[in-house]
Design a protein around this motif. Sequence first.
Motif, PDB file in Angstrom:
ATOM      1  N   ALA A  18       0.818  -1.215   0.000  1.00 12.26           N
ATOM      2  CA  ALA A  18       0.000   0.000   0.000  1.00 12.26           C
ATOM      3  C   ALA A  18       0.852   1.266   0.000  1.00 12.26           C
ATOM      4  N   TYR A  19       2.152   1.129   0.277  1.00 14.12           N
ATOM      5  CA  TYR A  19       3.056   2.275   0.302  1.00 14.12           C
ATOM      6  C   TYR A  19       3.691   2.470  -1.085  1.00 14.12           C
ATOM      7  N   LYS A  20       3.887   3.720  -1.463  1.00 13.60           N
ATOM      8  CA  LYS A  20       4.488   4.011  -2.763  1.00 13.60           C
ATOM      9  C   LYS A  20       5.885   3.427  -2.902  1.00 13.60           C
ATOM     10  N   CYS A  21       6.605   3.318  -1.781  1.00 11.76           N
ATOM     11  CA  CYS A  21       7.984   2.835  -1.856  1.00 11.76           C
ATOM     12  C   CYS A  21       8.054   1.344  -2.199  1.00 11.76           C
ATOM     13  N   TRP A  22       6.945   0.600  -2.107  1.00 11.26           N
ATOM     14  CA  TRP A  22       6.980  -0.828  -2.446  1.00 11.26           C
ATOM     15  C   TRP A  22       7.461  -1.031  -3.880  1.00 11.26           C
ATOM     16  N   LYS A  23       7.010  -0.177  -4.789  1.00 13.00           N
ATOM     17  CA  LYS A  23       7.442  -0.291  -6.180  1.00 13.00           C
ATOM     18  C   LYS A  23       8.956  -0.146  -6.281  1.00 13.00           C
ATOM     19  N   ASN A  24       9.525   0.796  -5.529  1.00 10.19           N
ATOM     20  CA  ASN A  24      10.979   0.995  -5.543  1.00 10.19           C
ATOM     21  C   ASN A  24      11.710  -0.204  -4.947  1.00 10.19           C
ATOM     22  N   ILE A  25      11.176  -0.716  -3.830  1.00 10.18           N
ATOM     23  CA  ILE A  25      11.798  -1.866  -3.173  1.00 10.18           C
ATOM     24  C   ILE A  25      11.777  -3.070  -4.098  1.00 10.18           C
ATOM     25  N   LYS A  26      10.624  -3.353  -4.658  1.00 10.68           N
ATOM     26  CA  LYS A  26      10.442  -4.515  -5.517  1.00 10.68           C
ATOM     27  C   LYS A  26      11.363  -4.449  -6.744  1.00 10.68           C
ATOM     28  N   LYS A  27      11.412  -3.296  -7.382  1.00  8.82           N
ATOM     29  CA  LYS A  27      12.247  -3.144  -8.577  1.00  8.82           C
ATOM     30  C   LYS A  27      13.726  -3.316  -8.240  1.00  8.82           C
ATOM     31  N   THR A  28      14.160  -2.735  -7.124  1.00  4.81           N
ATOM     32  CA  THR A  28      15.576  -2.832  -6.754  1.00  4.81           C
ATOM     33  C   THR A  28      15.958  -4.282  -6.453  1.00  4.81           C
ATOM     34  N   LEU A  29      15.098  -5.008  -5.750  1.00  4.13           N
ATOM     35  CA  LEU A  29      15.380  -6.415  -5.450  1.00  4.13           C
ATOM     36  C   LEU A  29      15.397  -7.239  -6.725  1.00  4.13           C
ATOM     37  N   ASP A  30      14.446  -6.981  -7.627  1.00  3.58           N
ATOM     38  CA  ASP A  30      14.418  -7.695  -8.912  1.00  3.58           C
ATOM     39  C   ASP A  30      15.682  -7.414  -9.722  1.00  3.58           C
ATOM     40  N   ASP A  31      16.066  -6.152  -9.783  1.00  2.30           N
ATOM     41  CA  ASP A  31      17.246  -5.760 -10.567  1.00  2.30           C
ATOM     42  C   ASP A  31      18.524  -6.393 -10.035  1.00  2.30           C
ATOM     43  N   ASN A  32      18.549  -6.691  -8.741  1.00  2.10           N
ATOM     44  CA  ASN A  32      19.744  -7.264  -8.120  1.00  2.10           C
ATOM     45  C   ASN A  32      19.616  -8.758  -7.831  1.00  2.10           C
ATOM     46  N   ASN A  33      18.542  -9.359  -8.383  1.00  2.00           N
ATOM     47  CA  ASN A  33      18.316 -10.815  -8.246  1.00  2.00           C
ATOM     48  C   ASN A  33      18.305 -11.275  -6.800  1.00  2.00           C
TER      49      ASN A  33
END
Length: 368
Positions: A18-33
């Motif tokens: 529900a927080y806007k930062c989830w998108k940032n967290i998710k993308k960063t984790l995906d980008d770094n496997n």
Amino acid sequence: MQVNFNSNKVYFSPYLRAYKCWKNIKKTLDDNNVPYGLLPGTKDVWVRDFMPIEMADNSFVSYLYRPDYLKNDKGYITSDVDGCYDFTDSTVRKTPIAIDGGNVIRCGDKIIMTDKIFKENGCTSPKMLPKMLEEAFQAELILIPWDTGEKFGHADGMVRYVGHDHILLNDYKDVDEAFRQQLLSLLLPHFKTIDELCYGKSYRSYSWAHLNFLQVGNHIFVPLVDKHSDDLAIEQIQNVYGEDYDVKGIETTGIVRKGGALNCVSWNIHEDKTPIYESLYDRQAHEVYNWLLKQSEYIGSVADLYKKVILGDDMVVATDEYSEHCIVMLYERLFDLINKGHEIKIVDDSEKGRWGIFYNLDFHFKVK
């Protein structure tokens, strides 16, 4: 320096989405496997505080979670951690001591906690409590004073473990020199190296949050909160941990305004197995994805797809919390597959999924 690979996966509460930062967290984790998952059964986003503390591979310490700051909001207290994660084949030592996980900094054979632990366990003898904690964690206890400027009394915004006999202290030089000296006098007898963050004129009210980073293996993700101190934080943390670590920033202002940061909303562990419930969701998402590929197009909700593909049209979708969670998790994994596969497109590109009961809203799926 030996890299600390003691965790290889991180978990969050589904409510963090529900927080806007989830998108940032998710993308960063995906980008770094970096592998990650969502914990069912949680009642709040601050999973660090109530999930058991891993002391060794598949060895955890669970505790009584009854924070005083939630005494009037008990609906946010997650007490059944067995409903959040499959601890089968794990050793879980239980202690009746009231603890917040954010107040436990594991440092090899030592743990650091603030003395707020005494307030939380007022009925326990002050002489007995440290002994009980050392027995529970099988580690030497180092008590530091509670920074009362932070009402939760957690140590994870004050100090972090770097490696053998090496810790990192938050920026107290620019905040409270007397308190800094008190901390150093208590910590120096136990650690050979104590590095300190320092932002000088760049210090701002949220700069404290940089130390509340998430570490998974050799990845360190630093909360970004203010342009003045963000770059300094990343540079200093990278210098302290060394070239074996990859330090990156993630914008997290939303959760920081709530009083926590990345370490607070995460539960990172070493996992040599995939929990049954997670592998089930992945399999179901692939089933739905492959079913959609066989259609030219389909209009319906993810809940409808769950009924049609997984349960069968003649089944009734239950409305209890568990079944709802299953559909939410299916939604999350299905849209991950769609975004990565590029074989299916969503014709209706409105902001569905951001508000309301998104998995019950109709989507227009079309095979490219």
